[in-house]
Design a protein around this motif. Structure first.
Motif, mmCIF file in Angstrom:
data_model
loop_
_atom_site.group_PDB
_atom_site.id
_atom_site.type_symbol
_atom_site.label_atom_id
_atom_site.label_comp_id
_atom_site.label_asym_id
_atom_site.label_seq_id
_atom_site.Cartn_x
_atom_site.Cartn_y
_atom_site.Cartn_z
ATOM 1 N N ARG A 71 10.936 -4.964 -8.622
ATOM 2 C CA ARG A 71 12.102 -5.376 -7.833
ATOM 3 C C ARG A 71 12.646 -4.218 -7.007
ATOM 4 N NH1 ARG A 71 16.427 -9.394 -10.675
ATOM 5 N NH2 ARG A 71 15.062 -11.169 -11.093
ATOM 6 N N LEU A 72 12.490 -3.009 -7.530
ATOM 7 C CA LEU A 72 12.973 -1.819 -6.833
ATOM 8 C C LEU A 72 11.979 -1.287 -5.816
ATOM 9 C CD1 LEU A 72 14.530 0.054 -9.905
ATOM 10 C CD2 LEU A 72 15.760 -1.201 -8.117
ATOM 11 N N GLY A 73 10.812 -1.946 -5.708
ATOM 12 C CA GLY A 73 9.836 -1.573 -4.702
ATOM 13 C C GLY A 73 8.730 -0.656 -5.172
ATOM 14 N N TYR A 74 8.602 -0.465 -6.485
ATOM 15 C CA TYR A 74 7.558 0.399 -7.018
ATOM 16 C C TYR A 74 6.348 -0.421 -7.477
ATOM 17 C CZ TYR A 74 11.217 3.986 -7.263
ATOM 18 O OH TYR A 74 12.215 4.873 -6.957
ATOM 19 N N ASP A 75 5.178 0.190 -7.419
ATOM 20 C CA ASP A 75 4.012 -0.290 -8.137
ATOM 21 C C ASP A 75 3.928 0.481 -9.452
ATOM 22 O OD1 ASP A 75 3.215 -2.106 -6.207
ATOM 23 O OD2 ASP A 75 1.921 -0.663 -5.171
ATOM 24 N N VAL A 76 3.141 -0.031 -10.402
ATOM 25 C CA VAL A 76 3.016 0.659 -11.685
ATOM 26 C C VAL A 76 1.560 0.691 -12.123
ATOM 27 C CG1 VAL A 76 5.341 -0.048 -12.417
ATOM 28 C CG2 VAL A 76 3.357 -1.412 -13.112
ATOM 29 N N THR A 99 0.829 -1.209 0.000
ATOM 30 C CA THR A 99 0.000 0.000 0.000
ATOM 31 C C THR A 99 0.860 1.253 0.000
ATOM 32 O OG1 THR A 99 -1.744 -1.165 1.184
ATOM 33 C CG2 THR A 99 -1.808 1.236 1.259
ATOM 34 N N ASN A 100 2.020 1.186 0.675
ATOM 35 C CA ASN A 100 2.881 2.351 0.805
ATOM 36 C C ASN A 100 3.833 2.525 -0.375
ATOM 37 O OD1 ASN A 100 1.772 3.002 3.296
ATOM 38 N ND2 ASN A 100 3.221 1.708 4.421
ATOM 39 N N ALA A 101 3.868 1.575 -1.287
ATOM 40 C CA ALA A 101 4.790 1.666 -2.413
ATOM 41 C C ALA A 101 4.376 2.800 -3.343
ATOM 42 C CB ALA A 101 4.812 0.342 -3.179
ATOM 43 N N VAL A 137 10.031 -3.839 -18.068
ATOM 44 C CA VAL A 137 10.124 -2.593 -17.306
ATOM 45 C C VAL A 137 9.393 -2.737 -15.973
ATOM 46 C CG1 VAL A 137 9.481 -0.159 -17.254
ATOM 47 C CG2 VAL A 137 10.403 -1.152 -19.357
ATOM 48 N N GLU A 138 8.182 -3.278 -16.007
ATOM 49 C CA GLU A 138 7.400 -3.434 -14.788
ATOM 50 C C GLU A 138 8.098 -4.342 -13.787
ATOM 51 O OE1 GLU A 138 3.223 -5.542 -13.408
ATOM 52 O OE2 GLU A 138 3.253 -4.453 -15.312
ATOM 53 N N ALA A 139 8.635 -5.461 -14.267
ATOM 54 C CA ALA A 139 9.268 -6.418 -13.355
ATOM 55 C C ALA A 139 10.483 -5.810 -12.660
ATOM 56 C CB ALA A 139 9.665 -7.677 -14.122
ATOM 57 N N VAL A 140 11.283 -5.055 -13.399
ATOM 58 C CA VAL A 140 12.461 -4.421 -12.792
ATOM 59 C C VAL A 140 12.030 -3.372 -11.780
ATOM 60 C CG1 VAL A 140 14.532 -3.041 -13.232
ATOM 61 C CG2 VAL A 140 13.917 -4.895 -14.806
ATOM 62 N N LEU A 141 11.029 -2.571 -12.117
ATOM 63 C CA LEU A 141 10.557 -1.549 -11.176
ATOM 64 C C LEU A 141 9.975 -2.176 -9.917
ATOM 65 C CD1 LEU A 141 8.960 1.040 -13.621
ATOM 66 C CD2 LEU A 141 11.065 1.299 -12.284
ATOM 67 N N ASP A 167 18.720 5.494 -12.996
ATOM 68 C CA ASP A 167 19.987 4.900 -12.572
ATOM 69 C C ASP A 167 19.767 3.619 -11.765
ATOM 70 O OD1 ASP A 167 21.234 7.020 -13.795
ATOM 71 O OD2 ASP A 167 21.606 8.134 -11.939
ATOM 72 N N ALA A 168 18.782 3.640 -10.879
ATOM 73 C CA ALA A 168 18.469 2.431 -10.106
ATOM 74 C C ALA A 168 17.976 1.322 -11.026
ATOM 75 C CB ALA A 168 17.416 2.758 -9.042
ATOM 76 N N PHE A 169 17.176 1.686 -12.015
ATOM 77 C CA PHE A 169 16.688 0.722 -13.011
ATOM 78 C C PHE A 169 17.858 0.094 -13.749
ATOM 79 C CE2 PHE A 169 15.217 -0.390 -17.260
ATOM 80 C CZ PHE A 169 14.007 -1.015 -17.026
ATOM 81 N N ASN A 170 18.803 0.908 -14.188
ATOM 82 C CA ASN A 170 19.970 0.385 -14.909
ATOM 83 C C ASN A 170 20.782 -0.574 -14.048
ATOM 84 O OD1 ASN A 170 19.440 1.713 -17.294
ATOM 85 N ND2 ASN A 170 20.914 3.361 -16.947
ATOM 86 N N ASN A 171 20.890 -0.293 -12.761
ATOM 87 C CA ASN A 171 21.655 -1.165 -11.866
ATOM 88 C C ASN A 171 21.005 -2.536 -11.719
ATOM 89 O OD1 ASN A 171 23.680 0.710 -11.335
ATOM 90 N ND2 ASN A 171 22.610 1.578 -9.562
ATOM 91 N N GLU A 172 19.670 -2.568 -11.718
ATOM 92 C CA GLU A 172 18.940 -3.823 -11.519
ATOM 93 C C GLU A 172 18.750 -4.602 -12.816
ATOM 94 O OE1 GLU A 172 17.228 -6.768 -9.383
ATOM 95 O OE2 GLU A 172 18.075 -4.937 -8.522
ATOM 96 N N LEU A 173 18.767 -3.898 -13.950
ATOM 97 C CA LEU A 173 18.402 -4.495 -15.235
ATOM 98 C C LEU A 173 19.257 -5.700 -15.639
ATOM 99 C CD1 LEU A 173 16.594 -4.329 -17.769
ATOM 100 C CD2 LEU A 173 18.260 -2.689 -18.717
ATOM 101 N N PRO A 174 20.596 -5.650 -15.580
ATOM 102 C CA PRO A 174 21.377 -6.811 -16.048
ATOM 103 C C PRO A 174 21.029 -8.104 -15.330
ATOM 104 C CG PRO A 174 22.792 -4.894 -15.767
ATOM 105 C CD PRO A 174 21.464 -4.540 -15.148
ATOM 106 N N ASP A 175 20.838 -8.023 -14.019
ATOM 107 C CA ASP A 175 20.491 -9.228 -13.258
ATOM 108 C C ASP A 175 19.150 -9.774 -13.715
ATOM 109 O OD1 ASP A 175 20.987 -11.055 -10.914
ATOM 110 O OD2 ASP A 175 19.091 -10.158 -10.281
ATOM 111 N N PHE A 176 18.201 -8.872 -13.972
ATOM 112 C CA PHE A 176 16.892 -9.339 -14.410
ATOM 113 C C PHE A 176 16.958 -9.986 -15.791
ATOM 114 C CE2 PHE A 176 12.900 -8.905 -16.662
ATOM 115 C CZ PHE A 176 12.065 -9.593 -15.795
#
Length: 258
Positions: free
Chosen positions: A56-61, A21-23, A50-54, A218-227
């Motif tokens: 992972r970063l704690g966002y809703d879309v 709820t707080n995301a 895009v959604e899956a990476v976001l 920048d946070a998206f780019n950091n997470e993207l390769p692993d995903f």
């Protein structure tokens, strides 16, 4: 004892719901273009990545569908948070482009039984060819020359192109690789694709996402390769294209931009 386990489970569920709820919710803007972008429960290869990476970063879309040019304007003004796909776009204020999320692969297809082996676009001359409307505007000067031939045909219905080739109505078909297989397998994800030969005569184009906030980019780019190297990413492709797609695995290697 069982009551304690139940209480702990309920507390964990409430905590999970509270975090969800707080995301922060980010709005993604895009335009309809299956299988890359789809206005449906599942949103296509590009947007699912895009959604899956976001997430992972704690966002809703959430999503808004519109023309891509309008989406870029809305992004710069901060009316939406993300837009995809974007191509060969440099950072400007209010629009910060990610690393590539997927390769768009314009491909020349033929029936394997025909044993055709063109080495260049111009070697398609003298053969019948079907492609989508407006194709010469995307594929360079040689393709423009090819389009002047009498056996060259453009049609508006991309879904018909794989079927026309499968029925040997044309010698060649030109279409993005994922669009071709998506429509060919639309009603049967296990449909045999080994009947086709892929001729890589047109360069691939990397697609990215653009963000209004450079820090989120920048946070998206950091997470993207692993995903992109994950099983979760593979399942996205299988959702739209089926499993064991012809030469899918080499294509997935191209997604590994690290």
């Amino acid at each position: 004892m069982r009551l304690n386990h139940l209480v702990k489970a309920m507390m964990g569920l409430l905590l999970s719901l509270s975090l969800s709820t707080n995301a922060e919710t980010l709005t993604i803007a895009s335009s309809e273009g299956p299988p890359h972008t789809i206005d449906d429960i599942h949103h296509g290869i590009d947007l699912d990545i895009v959604e899956a990476v976001l997430m992972r970063l704690g966002y809703d879309v959430d999503y808004q569908f519109m023309g891509l040019k309008r989406a870029q304007r809305e992004l710069k003004m901060g009316h939406v948070d993300v837009t995809a796909p974007t191509f060969m776009q440099s950072d400007i204020e209010g629009s910060y482009t990610s690393d590539p999320i997927v390769q768009y692969q314009p491909m020349v297809f033929s029936l394997k039984s025909r044993k055709l082996t063109p080495a260049s676009i111009l070697e398609l001359q003298g053969h019948s060819l079907v492609t989508f409307q407006g194709a010469p505007g995307y594929f360079g000067a040689d393709f423009v020359k090819l389009a002047k031939g009498k056996q060259y045909m453009e049609i508006t219905d991309m879904a018909a192109i794989p079927e026309l080739l499968a029925k040997a109505r044309y010698d060649f078909a030109v279409l993005d690789k994922y669009i071709f297989y998506y429509f060919y397998r639309l009603n049967d994800k296990n449909r045999d694709v080994s009947i086709f030969t892929e001729h890589r005569l047109i360069p691939a184009v990397a697609a990215s996402a653009s963000f209004h906030d450079a820090g989120i980019r920048d946070a998206f780019n950091n997470e993207l390769p692993d995903f992109l190297n994950s099983e979760e990413c593979k399942l996205i492709f299988e959702r739209y294209l089926g499993s064991a797609l012809l030469s899918l695995e080499p294509t997935r290697q191209e997604l590994r931009f690290n």
